[in-house]
Design a protein around this motif. Structure first.
Motif, PDB file in Angstrom:
ATOM      1  N   PHE A   1       0.832  -1.196   0.000  1.00 21.50           N
ATOM      2  CA  PHE A   1       0.000   0.000   0.000  1.00 21.50           C
ATOM      3  C   PHE A   1       0.870   1.251   0.000  1.00 21.50           C
ATOM      4  O   PHE A   1       0.641   2.183  -0.777  1.00 21.50           O
ATOM      5  CB  PHE A   1      -0.934  -0.009   1.215  1.00 21.50           C
ATOM      6  CG  PHE A   1      -1.651   1.283   1.426  1.00 21.50           C
ATOM      7  CD1 PHE A   1      -2.718   1.625   0.617  1.00 21.50           C
ATOM      8  CD2 PHE A   1      -1.252   2.163   2.419  1.00 21.50           C
ATOM      9  CE1 PHE A   1      -3.380   2.820   0.794  1.00 21.50           C
ATOM     10  CE2 PHE A   1      -1.899   3.365   2.602  1.00 21.50           C
ATOM     11  CZ  PHE A   1      -2.975   3.690   1.787  1.00 21.50           C
ATOM     12  N   LYS A   2       1.868   1.280   0.879  1.00 17.68           N
ATOM     13  CA  LYS A   2       2.752   2.440   0.956  1.00 17.68           C
ATOM     14  C   LYS A   2       3.535   2.626  -0.348  1.00 17.68           C
ATOM     15  O   LYS A   2       3.777   3.742  -0.788  1.00 17.68           O
ATOM     16  CB  LYS A   2       3.719   2.300   2.129  1.00 17.68           C
ATOM     17  CG  LYS A   2       3.048   2.403   3.479  1.00 17.68           C
ATOM     18  CD  LYS A   2       2.233   3.656   3.592  1.00 17.68           C
ATOM     19  CE  LYS A   2       2.881   4.654   4.465  1.00 17.68           C
ATOM     20  NZ  LYS A   2       2.072   5.864   4.672  1.00 17.68           N
ATOM     21  N   SER A   3       3.919   1.539  -0.963  1.00 12.56           N
ATOM     22  CA  SER A   3       4.641   1.609  -2.225  1.00 12.56           C
ATOM     23  C   SER A   3       3.777   2.242  -3.311  1.00 12.56           C
ATOM     24  O   SER A   3       4.230   3.096  -4.073  1.00 12.56           O
ATOM     25  CB  SER A   3       5.086   0.214  -2.647  1.00 12.56           C
ATOM     26  OG  SER A   3       5.646   0.230  -3.915  1.00 12.56           O
ATOM     27  N   LYS A   4       2.513   1.825  -3.367  1.00 14.69           N
ATOM     28  CA  LYS A   4       1.595   2.393  -4.363  1.00 14.69           C
ATOM     29  C   LYS A   4       1.360   3.872  -4.111  1.00 14.69           C
ATOM     30  O   LYS A   4       1.261   4.667  -5.036  1.00 14.69           O
ATOM     31  CB  LYS A   4       0.275   1.641  -4.346  1.00 14.69           C
ATOM     32  CG  LYS A   4       0.343   0.289  -4.992  1.00 14.69           C
ATOM     33  CD  LYS A   4      -1.009  -0.386  -4.976  1.00 14.69           C
ATOM     34  CE  LYS A   4      -0.909  -1.786  -5.540  1.00 14.69           C
ATOM     35  NZ  LYS A   4      -2.210  -2.476  -5.508  1.00 14.69           N
ATOM     36  N   MET A   5       1.275   4.258  -2.844  1.00 12.07           N
ATOM     37  CA  MET A   5       1.054   5.661  -2.510  1.00 12.07           C
ATOM     38  C   MET A   5       2.246   6.513  -2.942  1.00 12.07           C
ATOM     39  O   MET A   5       2.072   7.625  -3.436  1.00 12.07           O
ATOM     40  CB  MET A   5       0.800   5.822  -1.006  1.00 12.07           C
ATOM     41  CG  MET A   5      -0.476   5.173  -0.521  1.00 12.07           C
ATOM     42  SD  MET A   5      -1.951   5.726  -1.405  1.00 12.07           S
ATOM     43  CE  MET A   5      -2.055   7.397  -0.816  1.00 12.07           C
TER      44      MET A   5
ATOM     45  N   ARG B   1       7.463   9.278 -10.896  1.00  8.89           N
ATOM     46  CA  ARG B   1       7.945   7.999 -11.413  1.00  8.89           C
ATOM     47  C   ARG B   1       6.800   7.097 -11.874  1.00  8.89           C
ATOM     48  O   ARG B   1       7.036   6.019 -12.361  1.00  8.89           O
ATOM     49  CB  ARG B   1       8.759   7.271 -10.359  1.00  8.89           C
ATOM     50  CG  ARG B   1      10.034   7.996  -9.991  1.00  8.89           C
ATOM     51  CD  ARG B   1      10.825   7.197  -9.003  1.00  8.89           C
ATOM     52  NE  ARG B   1      10.073   7.098  -7.752  1.00  8.89           N
ATOM     53  CZ  ARG B   1      10.367   6.251  -6.783  1.00  8.89           C
ATOM     54  NH1 ARG B   1      11.367   5.428  -6.918  1.00  8.89           N
ATOM     55  NH2 ARG B   1       9.658   6.211  -5.679  1.00  8.89           N
ATOM     56  N   SER B   2       5.563   7.530 -11.712  1.00 11.37           N
ATOM     57  CA  SER B   2       4.429   6.650 -12.011  1.00 11.37           C
ATOM     58  C   SER B   2       4.434   6.199 -13.472  1.00 11.37           C
ATOM     59  O   SER B   2       4.118   5.064 -13.769  1.00 11.37           O
ATOM     60  CB  SER B   2       3.113   7.333 -11.662  1.00 11.37           C
ATOM     61  OG  SER B   2       2.953   8.491 -12.443  1.00 11.37           O
ATOM     62  N   GLN B   3       4.795   7.084 -14.380  1.00 11.60           N
ATOM     63  CA  GLN B   3       4.809   6.697 -15.791  1.00 11.60           C
ATOM     64  C   GLN B   3       6.026   5.833 -16.106  1.00 11.60           C
ATOM     65  O   GLN B   3       5.940   4.887 -16.864  1.00 11.60           O
ATOM     66  CB  GLN B   3       4.811   7.929 -16.670  1.00 11.60           C
ATOM     67  CG  GLN B   3       3.496   8.691 -16.608  1.00 11.60           C
ATOM     68  CD  GLN B   3       3.542   9.947 -17.435  1.00 11.60           C
ATOM     69  OE1 GLN B   3       4.594  10.312 -17.948  1.00 11.60           O
ATOM     70  NE2 GLN B   3       2.418  10.603 -17.558  1.00 11.60           N
ATOM     71  N   ARG B   4       7.158   6.152 -15.502  1.00 16.62           N
ATOM     72  CA  ARG B   4       8.361   5.382 -15.780  1.00 16.62           C
ATOM     73  C   ARG B   4       8.281   3.972 -15.211  1.00 16.62           C
ATOM     74  O   ARG B   4       8.844   3.046 -15.760  1.00 16.62           O
ATOM     75  CB  ARG B   4       9.592   6.090 -15.210  1.00 16.62           C
ATOM     76  CG  ARG B   4      10.088   7.195 -16.108  1.00 16.62           C
ATOM     77  CD  ARG B   4      11.402   7.706 -15.612  1.00 16.62           C
ATOM     78  NE  ARG B   4      11.137   8.694 -14.580  1.00 16.62           N
ATOM     79  CZ  ARG B   4      11.903   8.890 -13.522  1.00 16.62           C
ATOM     80  NH1 ARG B   4      12.974   8.185 -13.340  1.00 16.62           N
ATOM     81  NH2 ARG B   4      11.604   9.800 -12.625  1.00 16.62           N
ATOM     82  N   SER B   5       7.570   3.803 -14.113  1.00 13.97           N
ATOM     83  CA  SER B   5       7.513   2.488 -13.494  1.00 13.97           C
ATOM     84  C   SER B   5       6.685   1.516 -14.323  1.00 13.97           C
ATOM     85  O   SER B   5       6.838   0.314 -14.218  1.00 13.97           O
ATOM     86  CB  SER B   5       6.954   2.593 -12.083  1.00 13.97           C
ATOM     87  OG  SER B   5       5.609   3.022 -12.135  1.00 13.97           O
TER      88      SER B   5
END
Length: 73
Positions: free
Chosen positions: A12-16, A23-27
């Motif tokens: 959960f913390k990782s998603k937050m 980095r959301s697009q790069r991940s």
């Protein structure tokens, strides 16, 4: 407070963190595989076909040897 930090909490913390960061697009994009990590030749041939590459790479000499002279038919 006794907070248990189990796998679900870490996920959960990782998603937050990803949602907050840029980095959301790069991940979501996976880097290209290294040819060294692809062990089986058939996998390399399939991936090379997807990328539109020639595998195994031919040397200049091999390319010249494969060409037919115009006089010979």
């Amino acid at each position: 407070m006794n907070a248990q930090r189990n796998r679900a909490w870490r996920r959960f913390k990782s998603k937050m963190k990803i949602k907050r960061g840029s980095r959301s697009q790069r991940s979501q994009e996976k880097p290209e595989k290294s040819w060294k990590l692809m062990y089986i030749r058939s996998e390399k041939l399939i991936r090379a076909k997807q990328l539109g590459m020639d595998y195994p790479a031919k040397t200049v000499r091999q390319v010249l040897d494969d060409e037919q002279p115009l006089g010979d038919k």
